[in-house]
Design a protein around this motif. Structure first.
Motif, PDB file in Angstrom:
ATOM      1  N   GLU A 135     111.191  34.877  90.997  1.00 65.90           N
ATOM      2  CA  GLU A 135     112.072  34.968  92.002  1.00 65.90           C
ATOM      3  C   GLU A 135     113.199  33.791  91.801  1.00 65.90           C
ATOM      4  N   GLY A 136     113.507  33.594  90.506  1.00 65.55           N
ATOM      5  CA  GLY A 136     114.816  32.743  90.587  1.00 65.55           C
ATOM      6  C   GLY A 136     114.480  31.063  90.463  1.00 65.55           C
ATOM      7  N   GLN A 137     113.046  30.819  90.690  1.00 64.89           N
ATOM      8  CA  GLN A 137     112.721  29.498  90.468  1.00 64.89           C
ATOM      9  C   GLN A 137     111.773  29.424  89.347  1.00 64.89           C
ATOM     10  N   PHE A 138     111.839  28.237  88.665  1.00 65.96           N
ATOM     11  CA  PHE A 138     110.877  28.118  87.427  1.00 65.96           C
ATOM     12  C   PHE A 138     109.527  27.611  87.938  1.00 65.96           C
ATOM     13  N   GLU A 139     108.732  28.728  88.222  1.00 64.61           N
ATOM     14  CA  GLU A 139     107.363  28.218  89.057  1.00 64.61           C
ATOM     15  C   GLU A 139     106.277  28.299  88.174  1.00 64.61           C
ATOM     16  N   LYS A 140     106.183  29.505  87.185  1.00 68.68           N
ATOM     17  CA  LYS A 140     104.898  29.790  86.588  1.00 68.68           C
ATOM     18  C   LYS A 140     105.052  29.120  85.229  1.00 68.68           C
ATOM     19  N   ARG A 141     103.996  28.382  85.090  1.00 70.31           N
ATOM     20  CA  ARG A 141     103.853  27.575  83.689  1.00 70.31           C
ATOM     21  C   ARG A 141     103.024  28.509  82.731  1.00 70.31           C
ATOM     22  N   LEU A 142     103.539  28.963  81.664  1.00 69.74           N
ATOM     23  CA  LEU A 142     103.157  29.616  80.668  1.00 69.74           C
ATOM     24  C   LEU A 142     102.165  28.911  79.640  1.00 69.74           C
ATOM     25  N   ILE A 143     102.854  27.659  79.214  1.00 71.09           N
ATOM     26  CA  ILE A 143     102.118  26.982  78.159  1.00 71.09           C
ATOM     27  C   ILE A 143     102.501  25.261  78.529  1.00 71.09           C
ATOM     28  N   GLU A 144     101.278  24.538  78.488  1.00 72.48           N
ATOM     29  CA  GLU A 144     101.390  23.180  78.569  1.00 72.48           C
ATOM     30  C   GLU A 144     100.499  22.676  77.468  1.00 72.48           C
ATOM     31  N   MET A 145     101.392  21.981  76.528  1.00 71.53           N
ATOM     32  CA  MET A 145     100.904  21.197  75.329  1.00 71.53           C
ATOM     33  C   MET A 145     100.864  19.730  75.642  1.00 71.53           C
ATOM     34  N   VAL A 146      99.747  18.953  75.398  1.00 71.39           N
ATOM     35  CA  VAL A 146      99.780  17.538  75.442  1.00 71.39           C
ATOM     36  C   VAL A 146      99.494  16.847  74.244  1.00 71.39           C
ATOM     37  N   THR A 147      99.048  17.655  73.231  1.00 74.56           N
ATOM     38  CA  THR A 147      98.733  17.101  71.870  1.00 74.56           C
ATOM     39  C   THR A 147      99.386  18.124  70.665  1.00 74.56           C
ATOM     40  N   SER A 148      99.438  17.627  69.609  1.00 75.09           N
ATOM     41  CA  SER A 148      99.737  18.479  68.411  1.00 75.09           C
ATOM     42  C   SER A 148      98.557  19.307  67.865  1.00 75.09           C
ATOM     43  N   SER A 149      97.454  19.291  68.476  1.00 70.25           N
ATOM     44  CA  SER A 149      96.492  20.189  67.894  1.00 70.25           C
ATOM     45  C   SER A 149      96.835  21.636  67.779  1.00 70.25           C
ATOM     46  N   GLN A 150      97.532  22.268  68.701  1.00 72.83           N
ATOM     47  CA  GLN A 150      98.144  23.663  68.513  1.00 72.83           C
ATOM     48  C   GLN A 150      99.232  23.546  67.661  1.00 72.83           C
ATOM     49  N   LYS A 151      99.563  24.303  66.554  1.00 73.51           N
ATOM     50  CA  LYS A 151     100.648  24.056  65.633  1.00 73.51           C
ATOM     51  C   LYS A 151     101.635  25.330  65.758  1.00 73.51           C
ATOM     52  N   LEU A 152     101.222  26.267  66.549  1.00 73.81           N
ATOM     53  CA  LEU A 152     101.985  27.394  66.834  1.00 73.81           C
ATOM     54  C   LEU A 152     102.242  27.613  68.253  1.00 73.81           C
ATOM     55  N   VAL A 153     103.361  28.292  68.704  1.00 73.57           N
ATOM     56  CA  VAL A 153     103.584  28.585  70.093  1.00 73.57           C
ATOM     57  C   VAL A 153     104.337  29.976  70.093  1.00 73.57           C
ATOM     58  N   TYR A 154     103.904  31.091  70.883  1.00 71.73           N
ATOM     59  CA  TYR A 154     104.371  32.447  71.012  1.00 71.73           C
ATOM     60  C   TYR A 154     104.339  32.686  72.343  1.00 71.73           C
ATOM     61  N   VAL A 155     105.452  33.020  72.775  1.00 76.85           N
ATOM     62  CA  VAL A 155     105.785  33.394  74.297  1.00 76.85           C
ATOM     63  C   VAL A 155     106.452  34.665  74.571  1.00 76.85           C
TER      64      VAL A 155
END
Length: 190
Positions: A135-155
């Motif tokens: 609804e026009g506001q950036f509210e829903k967090r799809l991804i939060e990464m805090v380390t580099s253990s995840q090497k790929l992102v797909y959204v």
């Protein structure tokens, strides 16, 4: 020892190296990127027998790593193209410490946004978050990464996206980011 801070290609005799390695610490295939136009390598051999080393050098134009997005403010970008590559600051060199960057990908009617990372290497003090517009506001967090253990992102989303990258200190481990380049692609909905 590697020196990558020289703007004129010269260093002082007792100058401290930017990086220092023993031969066994450099794995085969390891790549190094310079920050400036000069990159100096100093090799010191002890009394131990050695077969030497092999390496190659490639000069890559800086324009190859320019964001395909409009810079709205310092490290704040808006993707205007239907297909774009975005980079973390100073890529392929290490991103600066304490940097905060945003990448806004606006919704386009009839299209789906796909964000796909090509390279992901964020440091231990960095955070990558991707938010979806609700609804026009950036509210829903799809991804939060805090380390580099995840090497790929797909959204994938039909809403606008906001990519937020925040880095702590990057002086100690000097991890090369990122997190980007990421491919941003709009796919037409059928």
């Amino acid at each position: 020892m590697l020196f990558d801070h020289s703007s004129d290609g010269l260093i002082e005799f007792d100058e401290r190296a930017d990086f220092e390695f023993c031969g066994k610490e450099i794995l085969s295939g390891r790549q190094f990127f310079s920050k400036e136009q000069h990159f100096l390598l100093q090799i010191t051999s002890g009394k131990e027998a050695s077969r030497g080393f092999q390496g190659s050098f490639l000069a890559i134009p800086k324009k190859n790593f320019t964001n395909e997005a409009v810079e709205m403010a310092e490290c704040s970008y808006r993707v205007e193209k239907q297909k774009a590559i975005i980079y973390s600051p100073s890529y392929p060199y290490f991103y600066p410490s304490k940097v905060n960057c945003t990448y806004h990908i606006p919704q386009r009617k009839g299209f789906q946004i796909i964000v796909n990372s090509l390279v992901m290497d964020i440091g231990r003090d960095a955070v990558l978050q991707i938010f979806e517009s609700v609804e026009g506001q950036f509210e829903k967090r799809l991804i939060e990464m805090v380390t580099s253990s995840q090497k790929l992102v797909y959204v994938s989303s039909t809403s606008s996206l906001l990519i937020y990258f925040s880095a702590g200190s990057n002086d100690v481990e000097r991890v090369r980011v990122p997190l980007f380049p990421e491919n941003v692609l709009f796919r037409e909905l059928r």
